[in-house]
Design a protein around this motif. Sequence first.
Motif, mmCIF file in Angstrom:
data_model
loop_
_atom_site.group_PDB
_atom_site.id
_atom_site.type_symbol
_atom_site.label_atom_id
_atom_site.label_comp_id
_atom_site.label_asym_id
_atom_site.label_seq_id
_atom_site.Cartn_x
_atom_site.Cartn_y
_atom_site.Cartn_z
ATOM 1 N N ASN A 60 0.800 -1.233 0.000
ATOM 2 C CA ASN A 60 0.000 0.000 0.000
ATOM 3 C C ASN A 60 0.830 1.281 0.000
ATOM 4 O OD1 ASN A 60 -2.493 -1.369 -0.053
ATOM 5 N ND2 ASN A 60 -2.323 -1.742 2.146
ATOM 6 N N SER A 61 1.933 1.268 -0.763
ATOM 7 C CA SER A 61 2.714 2.492 -0.936
ATOM 8 C C SER A 61 2.257 3.286 -2.156
ATOM 9 C CB SER A 61 4.197 2.164 -1.089
ATOM 10 O OG SER A 61 4.703 1.622 0.105
ATOM 11 N N TRP A 62 1.692 2.587 -3.148
ATOM 12 C CA TRP A 62 1.329 3.224 -4.413
ATOM 13 C C TRP A 62 -0.073 2.831 -4.856
ATOM 14 C CZ3 TRP A 62 4.710 6.787 -5.553
ATOM 15 C CH2 TRP A 62 6.031 6.620 -5.173
ATOM 16 N N ILE A 63 -0.726 3.757 -5.513
ATOM 17 C CA ILE A 63 -1.994 3.504 -6.191
ATOM 18 C C ILE A 63 -1.676 3.546 -7.676
ATOM 19 C CG2 ILE A 63 -4.330 4.361 -6.616
ATOM 20 C CD1 ILE A 63 -3.876 5.957 -3.889
ATOM 21 N N ILE A 64 -2.092 2.530 -8.406
ATOM 22 C CA ILE A 64 -1.874 2.492 -9.855
ATOM 23 C C ILE A 64 -3.073 3.156 -10.522
ATOM 24 C CG2 ILE A 64 -1.468 1.039 -11.870
ATOM 25 C CD1 ILE A 64 -0.810 -1.228 -9.857
ATOM 26 N N ALA A 65 -2.808 4.116 -11.411
ATOM 27 C CA ALA A 65 -3.893 4.786 -12.130
ATOM 28 C C ALA A 65 -3.533 4.909 -13.599
ATOM 29 C CB ALA A 65 -4.137 6.174 -11.542
ATOM 30 N N ASN A 66 -4.548 4.875 -14.437
ATOM 31 C CA ASN A 66 -4.324 5.104 -15.857
ATOM 32 C C ASN A 66 -4.058 6.585 -16.088
ATOM 33 O OD1 ASN A 66 -4.711 2.412 -16.711
ATOM 34 N ND2 ASN A 66 -6.908 2.682 -16.521
ATOM 35 N N ASN A 67 -3.244 6.870 -17.082
ATOM 36 C CA ASN A 67 -2.945 8.250 -17.454
ATOM 37 C C ASN A 67 -4.072 8.752 -18.352
ATOM 38 O OD1 ASN A 67 -2.012 10.689 -18.363
ATOM 39 N ND2 ASN A 67 -0.309 9.844 -19.521
ATOM 40 N N THR A 68 -5.097 9.299 -17.756
ATOM 41 C CA THR A 68 -6.252 9.775 -18.517
ATOM 42 C C THR A 68 -5.948 11.070 -19.270
ATOM 43 O OG1 THR A 68 -7.085 10.914 -16.557
ATOM 44 C CG2 THR A 68 -7.925 8.681 -16.972
ATOM 45 N N LEU A 69 -4.882 11.762 -18.898
ATOM 46 C CA LEU A 69 -4.503 13.002 -19.581
ATOM 47 C C LEU A 69 -3.702 12.741 -20.850
ATOM 48 C CD1 LEU A 69 -3.479 15.056 -16.440
ATOM 49 C CD2 LEU A 69 -5.501 15.410 -17.851
ATOM 50 N N LYS A 70 -3.226 11.509 -21.000
ATOM 51 C CA LYS A 70 -2.392 11.108 -22.131
ATOM 52 C C LYS A 70 -1.223 12.086 -22.300
ATOM 53 C CE LYS A 70 -6.110 8.641 -24.456
ATOM 54 N NZ LYS A 70 -6.459 7.744 -23.508
ATOM 55 N N LYS A 71 -0.949 12.555 -23.542
ATOM 56 C CA LYS A 71 0.216 13.410 -23.745
ATOM 57 C C LYS A 71 0.042 14.804 -23.144
ATOM 58 C CE LYS A 71 -0.825 15.023 -28.410
ATOM 59 N NZ LYS A 71 -0.300 15.110 -29.765
ATOM 60 N N ASP A 72 -1.175 15.199 -22.803
ATOM 61 C CA ASP A 72 -1.406 16.505 -22.176
ATOM 62 C C ASP A 72 -0.872 16.566 -20.755
ATOM 63 O OD1 ASP A 72 -2.620 17.435 -24.469
ATOM 64 O OD2 ASP A 72 -4.637 16.894 -23.800
ATOM 65 N N ILE A 73 -0.416 15.450 -20.254
ATOM 66 C CA ILE A 73 0.105 15.411 -18.887
ATOM 67 C C ILE A 73 1.308 16.346 -18.721
ATOM 68 C CG2 ILE A 73 1.728 13.491 -19.110
ATOM 69 C CD1 ILE A 73 0.426 12.451 -16.441
ATOM 70 N N LEU A 74 2.056 16.604 -19.791
ATOM 71 C CA LEU A 74 3.230 17.462 -19.693
ATOM 72 C C LEU A 74 2.874 18.929 -19.507
ATOM 73 C CD1 LEU A 74 5.733 15.970 -22.281
ATOM 74 C CD2 LEU A 74 5.432 15.453 -19.864
ATOM 75 N N SER A 75 1.684 19.310 -19.884
ATOM 76 C CA SER A 75 1.278 20.708 -19.709
ATOM 77 C C SER A 75 0.525 20.913 -18.399
ATOM 78 C CB SER A 75 0.435 21.178 -20.896
ATOM 79 O OG SER A 75 -0.745 20.419 -20.980
ATOM 80 N N LYS A 76 0.354 19.864 -17.641
ATOM 81 C CA LYS A 76 -0.380 19.921 -16.378
ATOM 82 C C LYS A 76 0.450 20.619 -15.310
ATOM 83 C CE LYS A 76 -3.930 18.590 -13.986
ATOM 84 N NZ LYS A 76 -5.033 19.487 -14.014
ATOM 85 N N SER A 77 -0.196 21.487 -14.545
ATOM 86 C CA SER A 77 0.472 22.149 -13.430
ATOM 87 C C SER A 77 0.909 21.100 -12.414
ATOM 88 C CB SER A 77 -0.470 23.150 -12.775
ATOM 89 O OG SER A 77 0.071 23.611 -11.563
ATOM 90 N N SER A 78 2.097 21.213 -11.922
ATOM 91 C CA SER A 78 2.609 20.182 -11.031
ATOM 92 C C SER A 78 2.315 20.433 -9.562
ATOM 93 C CB SER A 78 4.115 20.044 -11.227
ATOM 94 O OG SER A 78 4.749 21.256 -10.872
ATOM 95 N N LYS A 79 2.101 21.657 -9.172
ATOM 96 C CA LYS A 79 1.988 21.972 -7.746
ATOM 97 C C LYS A 79 0.827 21.261 -7.059
ATOM 98 C CE LYS A 79 4.427 26.252 -7.967
ATOM 99 N NZ LYS A 79 5.635 26.090 -7.272
#
Length: 186
Positions: free
Chosen positions: A140-159
């Motif tokens: 229980n250290s990690w939750i696995i999730a699908n990348n629903t943002l696909k390539k747009d993940i790079l433009s996502k705010s990180s904070k």
Amino acid sequence: MISEKLQKGQLLIAEPSILGDVSFNRSVILLAEHNAEGSVGFILNKPLDYTIGDLLPEIEASFKIYIGGPVEQDNLYFIHTIPKLINNSIEISNGIYWGGDFELTKSLINEGKINKEEIRFFLGYTGWSAAQLETEIQGNSWIIANNTLKKDILSKSSKKFWKEKINELGGEYILWSNAPENPNLN
């Protein structure tokens, strides 16, 4: 959103129970490789106070640098969404690629042909030996999730990325999304 089968291109969301771990507390990691020999990923939401131009003065850009993980932090890595421009890239999934011709990449950045929403640089990476990541997930250290943002993940705010991902999980996780990063400061 939650996925049971581990594969490259997925996100690993740090469980709220990972407290006091400087590297992984409230991390969201893009899994760049996963096979029987081990796994490699990059932390998406831990920007540094440096830009690519600070580290490499020959690059005339102010793209942020991120902590990729605790392994080989003296090495620079990058992921991107432009394989037609950057030769020798390795596809992760969903239109996201890892690495490629770095000399060409530097030139393309200096020519203004690559913008910060198309590429992300990391110092270091996150790595797991064979079966280590599976053991951490079972613990229980990690939750696995699908990348629903696909390539747009790079433009996502990180904070606020970890908080957003935790809120998407709902239930008891919503309580954790508003808790202070260090509960001792509460």
